[in-house]
Design an enzyme around this catalytic site. Sequence first.
Site, PDB file in Angstrom:
ATOM      1  CB  ILE A 111      14.964   6.402  26.263  1.00  0.00           C
ATOM      2  CG1 ILE A 111      15.368   6.444  27.886  1.00  0.00           C
ATOM      3  CG2 ILE A 111      13.527   7.330  25.823  1.00  0.00           C
ATOM      4  CD1 ILE A 111      15.552   8.006  28.017  1.00  0.00           C
ATOM      5  N   PRO A 112      13.282   3.918  24.089  1.00  0.00           N
ATOM      6  CG  PRO A 112      11.223   2.339  24.355  1.00  0.00           C
ATOM      7  CD  PRO A 112      12.433   3.285  25.173  1.00  0.00           C
ATOM      8  CB  CYS A 113      13.188   7.607  20.642  1.00  0.00           C
ATOM      9  SG  CYS A 113      15.349   7.246  20.110  1.00  0.00           S
ATOM     10  CG  HIS A 114      14.034   1.764  18.652  1.00  0.00           C
ATOM     11  ND1 HIS A 114      14.746   1.748  19.906  1.00  0.00           N
ATOM     12  CD2 HIS A 114      13.321   0.251  18.762  1.00  0.00           C
ATOM     13  CE1 HIS A 114      14.588   0.804  20.627  1.00  0.00           C
ATOM     14  NE2 HIS A 114      13.699  -0.042  19.929  1.00  0.00           N
ATOM     15  NE  ARG A 115      10.697  -0.937  21.802  1.00  0.00           N
ATOM     16  CZ  ARG A 115      10.934  -0.991  23.242  1.00  0.00           C
ATOM     17  NH1 ARG A 115      10.260  -0.529  24.121  1.00  0.00           N
ATOM     18  NH2 ARG A 115      11.861  -2.059  23.487  1.00  0.00           N
TER      19      ARG A 115
END
Length: 159
Positions: free
Chosen positions: A119-123
Amino acid sequence: MEYQSSLSSPLGFLIIRSDGRSINGISFSETDLQTQISCEVLEVCKDQLEGYFSGKTIAFDLLLQLEGTEFQQKVWAELLKIPYGETITYMELAVRLGDPKAVRAVGTANGRNPLAIVIPCHRVIGAGNKLTGYAGGIWRKKILLELEMKHNPTKRTLF
């Protein structure tokens, strides 16, 4: 039964957890697990994560089991819509969820993401393309975004 395994990555160890049917946790660790009980779902996840780090996997195909509030679930579902190699701001994410005033709540839910990388919360970045807030540490966020830029050079500068 609960299963857990680890994967050595450029970001340290990734601790991956499963109920045997779905992935329910991916977190960062400085140390390896002493006890690992693997299953097919964990092995598939590890293969896809290795593919991600090598640039071969840009989308994960895993059954996910997420526990969180209704709002957190909405935030995490929206995070899954951010394309590989692209970023949005916390404000943009709040707007997508229909409430521009929820920026802080969005940031809090982002920080409670139970499935790092997948789940790309780094984006999600701060206003003015600033790297802010990442539960795994800003240095990890920077590496993840640089990795995605390296393997997706047609996208705009991330930060």
